[in-house]
Design an enzyme around this catalytic site. Structure first.
Site, PDB file in Angstrom:
ATOM      1  N   CYS A 256      68.832  24.731  65.837  1.00 53.46           N
ATOM      2  CA  CYS A 256      70.249  24.383  65.649  1.00 53.46           C
ATOM      3  C   CYS A 256      70.651  24.450  64.171  1.00 53.46           C
ATOM      4  O   CYS A 256      70.702  25.537  63.601  1.00 53.46           O
ATOM      5  CB  CYS A 256      70.532  23.023  66.267  1.00 53.46           C
ATOM      6  N   HIS A 341      68.598  24.138  72.104  1.00 56.27           N
ATOM      7  CA  HIS A 341      67.642  23.027  72.038  1.00 56.27           C
ATOM      8  C   HIS A 341      66.528  23.203  73.060  1.00 56.27           C
ATOM      9  O   HIS A 341      66.672  22.820  74.224  1.00 56.27           O
ATOM     10  CB  HIS A 341      68.361  21.698  72.268  1.00 56.27           C
ATOM     11  N   GLU A 343      63.929  21.507  73.234  1.00 56.46           N
ATOM     12  CA  GLU A 343      63.366  20.184  73.540  1.00 56.46           C
ATOM     13  C   GLU A 343      64.273  19.366  74.436  1.00 56.46           C
ATOM     14  O   GLU A 343      64.025  18.180  74.640  1.00 56.46           O
ATOM     15  CB  GLU A 343      63.116  19.417  72.233  1.00 56.46           C
TER      16      GLU A 343
END
Length: 367
Positions: A256, A341, A343
């Site tokens: 990001c 993302h 994660e």
């Protein structure tokens, strides 16, 4: 009278003068921020605590928020970082065995001003058509103070966001890890740290302004540039640090804001998107495999893919909807970065394999 109509009135005013009249929940008062929307169907606690929302008033497009309450384990940070919160309806009777408090009380305890009972579909259409704009949530009479509030709205901008959300000093997690990773805290989401620990890493979280010399002292096997809020180009000092850090010959993985800062440090350019990508269903195409993944995203800026020199790196992923750059693989340094993302806490987990790739990169570097 409905429970939700017993609370005092609250108002949302946008920079274009449009006023939505609803009801107050959370803290009382007046807050100004950049009004954005997220399309995520779940994970509202993660949204509330995501540091990338610093300076923003967040609207949930999903109509009912709070049905499983809030607990002390699922947040991406220890406290909310957004400026204000907008929902169509909040649930006052959450049902979940892990629930500790309802969303209204959680916002009140943390001083977050919220509004419910407005037409969030109409609000979303306005932002999609006109673009992200500033706004204010207030429990004062917005009609009576319209001119005063509009002046403040137009003067507002998100500044020094990373400096606000970053940590003050380094801290270690997962002491028995096989690999040591320096995780730059640009406003990192807690699950990034956890995904690394799950893969056998000791994680040293470091402040955003950590220099190359300080990284040398830590002697990590890998470096992670995290997500975070604000305009990436504003972080001039950090960008200069990254230019030196990437020359340490240590594998780098950026997510990001970390992806954007790495691009800027390598001669790339960023631009502000009309209304950004925020939600858990953004399709991303891996240009090497041709596969399309469903990803979680939260960003208002993007790297201009054509601004990256072929001698420096290549665009590895693009957004399937608007074709914006979603990933870069660098050729001169051991680094790869993504805009989404991998994660994602609350899902989807399609791209979590990138953490495994990062581990393999550290393995190869250590051979």
């Amino acid at each position: 009278m409905s429970l939700f109509n017993q609370s005092e009135k609250a108002y949302l005013m946008l920079a274009n003068g449009k006023i939505f009249e609803g009801r107050s929940f959370g803290a009382k008062g007046t807050v100004i921020g950049e009004v954005v929307f997220t399309t995520a169907l779940t994970g509202y606690q993660e949204t509330l605590t995501d540091p990338s929302y610093y300076g923003q008033i967040v609207a949930q497009t999903f109509p009912l928020i709070g049905n499983y309450g809030v607990n002390s384990q699922d947040g991406e940070a220890d406290k909310p970082h957004l400026t204000g919160y907008i929902v169509r309806e909040w649930c006052n009777a959450p049902s979940n065995f892990r629930c500790e408090v309802n969303v209204d009380d959680y916002l009140s305890e943390n001083g977050v001003v919220g509004i419910h009972g407005i037409d969030t579909r109409c609000l979303t259409r306005i932002i999609r058509e006109a673009g992200v704009m500033n706004g204010v949530i207030t429990t004062d009479n917005a009609y009576a103070k319209k001119d005063e509030l509009l002046e403040k709205i137009h003067e507002f901008s998100v500044k020094k966001a990373v400096a606000y959300v970053t940590c003050d000093e380094k801290k270690s997690y997962g002491d028995n890890g096989k690999y040591k990773v320096a995780l730059f805290d640009f406003g990192y989401k807690r699950n990034i740290r956890q995904e690394l620990i799950n893969r056998g890493c000791k994680v040293v979280v470091v402040p955003a302004g950590t220099t190359a010399e300080e990284i040398k002292e830590i002697a990590p096997d890998g470096i992670m540039f995290s997500n975070g809020p604000g305009d990436p180009a504003e972080n001039v000092g950090i960008i200069e640090n990254i230019k030196e850090i990437q020359q340490l010959d240590i594998p780098i993985f950026g997510i990001c804001l970390g992806h954007q800062l790495m691009a800027l440090a390598n001669g790339g350019r960023t631009e502000k998107l009309k209304y950004g990508h925020r939600g858990a269903n953004q399709p991303v195409i891996d240009l090497e495999s041709g596969l399309t993944y469903v990803t979680s995203q939260n960003h208002g800026y993007a790297v201009v893919g054509g601004s990256i020199s072929p001698e420096v790196g290549r665009v590895s992923h693009i957004n399937a909807n608007d074709k914006t750059c979603e990933g870069i693989r660098y050729t001169g340094v051991k680094a790869f970065t993504v805009q989404f993302h991998p994660e994602a806490h609350g899902g989807p987990l399609d791209t979590s394999y990138l953490f495994d790739e990062f581990i393999k990169t550290m393995e190869r570097a250590g051979d």
